[in-house]
Design an enzyme around this catalytic site. Structure first.
Site, mmCIF file in Angstrom:
data_model
loop_
_atom_site.group_PDB
_atom_site.id
_atom_site.type_symbol
_atom_site.label_atom_id
_atom_site.label_comp_id
_atom_site.label_asym_id
_atom_site.label_seq_id
_atom_site.Cartn_x
_atom_site.Cartn_y
_atom_site.Cartn_z
ATOM 1 C CD GLU A 45 -25.390 -0.960 -0.515
ATOM 2 O OE1 GLU A 45 -24.828 -0.727 -1.610
ATOM 3 O OE2 GLU A 45 -26.428 -1.641 -0.412
ATOM 4 C CE LYS A 59 -21.664 -4.506 -4.616
ATOM 5 N NZ LYS A 59 -22.963 -3.888 -4.928
ATOM 6 C CB CYS A 75 -25.397 -4.505 -2.678
ATOM 7 S SG CYS A 75 -26.831 -4.274 -3.742
#
Length: 496
Positions: free
Chosen positions: A258, A316, A368
């Site tokens: 990430e 995301k 995440c």
């Protein structure tokens, strides 16, 4: 009297806190039913719904403070909050989460229900329904679901591909309730043993089918400290680490974690991106990078196949409250300004996005803590043949947070029957197979590239097909039946 009541509440809080050892990194799943027995006992023995709610709250406060204590590290060590303020915020967050088992306990004492079924069935169903509510309300926070404690190898984990971790948790709590209600009954021990044996049998079922040859993968763990990752003076060195790891990698698919590039893609020098592509040498290079949108104030926590511009980018879609966006800025804006977190205020991506197409692999991305949400990960099916998670948990460095999230990735792999690749900044970088087993991993806080193989899988598990719908229906029908029978029995009793 007051002293005894306080001692009882403290015992319940300690019982809840002990649950932390049932999760990763210890994986002592048998401790979870012992912890849950404390909640069941406190809720069922309370003299009133209010007393039951208080007992449930005490247990929940211990449970959640122990399982999310690492929030203190992000607020104090990296966010700069004074210790007392960070501890207070962590305690308040734990208190908010504790409201859910408190609500379940209070309703469990208030709702009409046959008394013989209150402890073994009504209370477990309400508890698990409150867990689902916790994982849904205000974008949801399903961390430390009780079912996850059984992943990947305890017998009840076999139900995960069928009913998901919510279903695993419900079966765990029902079995615990049956024994707490009459722990001396051999018949009840036999019924619970049969439930666990059936789960063990399901662990041996192959729900999905491998296709093609194993794929060689390289998962980078850059191990860049959080206070260096976003420091402009370390920017060039951070880029150099990425380049070194791509050159070191040997897999056909190379994954960087990430925000591996700590700047908007549009602001990265083109020569550096070309150098990364050259270092990949014809292999697929997949990495996490912030992306700017069309609007001036739109930007995304994203991932992309750098070596193939024709591939869609992943944006995301499930953002972290207080980390990637601030809910109710009028109320919590002070925290947003105080922490001064880099790249906060992200925009959300679409709920369903196409996987990356890399040769025969259809690689579905999640970033995440998106891998905490089972039903959302399952949205990538049946197109996806493999899953990949990009994470940076350096915010919680030195805690069990990374190990806990690895266990949740194991749950997602087992639910979907897909391999899960995890590339993280500081840990836990790992290859998880379709049965939720860790095939290979790197130690935390070590700079290295994990080399291994992953297998593309096709087909759908029952959970992959229907997600949480079956277990939600089971809960609704169970609650309606219990309340209906309870009301009828009350009416019959009142008629005499």
């Amino acid at each position: 009297m007051l002293k005894n009541r306080l001692a009882g509440l403290l015992a319940l809080a300690a019982c809840g806190a002990a649950s932390v050892f049932s999760f990763a990194p210890l994986y002592l799943g048998l401790l979870m039913p012992l912890s849950l027995a404390g909640w069941l006992y406190g809720a069922s023995r309370a003299g009133s719904p209010r007393a039951a709610a208080l007992a449930g709250f005490a247990w929940g406060l211990g449970y959640f403070v122990a399982n999310v204590y690492w929030i203190y590290i992000s607020l104090h060590t990296f966010g700069g909050m004074p210790g007392w303020m960070a501890a207070g915020c962590t305690l308040l967050f734990g208190a908010y989460l504790a409201l859910f088992p408190a609500l379940a306990a209070g309703l469990g004492r208030r709702l009409p229900c046959p008394e013989a079924l209150r402890l073994p069935l009504l209370l477990p169903t309400l508890f698990c329904a409150s867990e689902w509510l916790r994982g849904t309300l205000f974008t949801g926070f399903p961390w430390a679901e009780i079912g996850t404690s059984q992943i990947p190898s305890w017998p009840l984990a076999g139900y995960a591909p069928v009913l998901g971790t919510y279903g695993v948790g419900w079966l765990l709590l029902v079995g615990t309730g049956v024994l707490v209600a009459q722990w001396r009954s051999p018949q009840r021990w036999g019924a619970v043993a049969a439930l666990w044996l059936a789960g063990w049998g399901l662990l041996n079922v192959s729900w999905t089918t491998p296709v093609g040859q194993p794929v060689k993968v390289s998962l980078a763990q850059s191990n860049i400290a959080q206070d260096m990752k976003w420091d402009a003076t370390h920017y060039i060195n951070n880029l150099r680490v990425n380049l070194q790891q791509v050159r070191q990698a040997r897999g056909d698919i190379v994954v960087l974690p990430e925000t591996a590039i700590p700047a908007f893609l549009a602001d990265v020098p083109p020569w550096y991106l070309d150098t990364l592509r050259d270092a990949a040498g014809g292999r697929a290079l997949v990495l996490g990078v912030p992306l700017q949108g069309k609007a001036a104030n739109a930007y995304y926590n994203g991932a992309m196949v750098l070596t193939d511009p024709s591939q869609p980018v992943y944006k995301k879609q499930h953002l972290v409250p207080f980390g990637e966006f601030v809910p109710a800025p009028w109320l919590f804006g002070w925290m947003y300004r105080f922490l001064d977190m880099p790249l906060s205020g992200f925009s959300r991506g679409a709920v369903k996005q196409p996987p990356f197409v890399i040769g025969p692999t259809r690689l579905a991305a999640n970033i995440c803590y998106e891998d905490v949400f089972g039903s959302e990960i399952a949205q990538a099916l049946p197109e996806a043949t493999m899953l990949v998670n990009f994470s940076n948990l350096a915010w919680f460095d030195g805690s069990w947070a990374a190990e806990q999230q690895l266990q949740m990735s194991q749950a997602r792999a087992l639910e979907t029957g897909r391999y899960m690749l995890r590339s993280t900044n500081t840990g836990a970088t790992a290859i998880v197979d379709e049965r939720g087993q860790v095939r290979a991993r790197l130690p935390q806080r070590e700079r290295a590239v994990l080399e291994g193989q992953a297998v593309n899988q096709t087909g759908l598990t029952p959970y992959g097909r229907w997600q949480n719908t079956p277990i939600l229906l089971i809960w609704v029908l169970t609650l309606l039946a219990l309340v209906w029978i309870g009301v009828r029995r009350q009416s019959v009793a009142n008629s005499f």
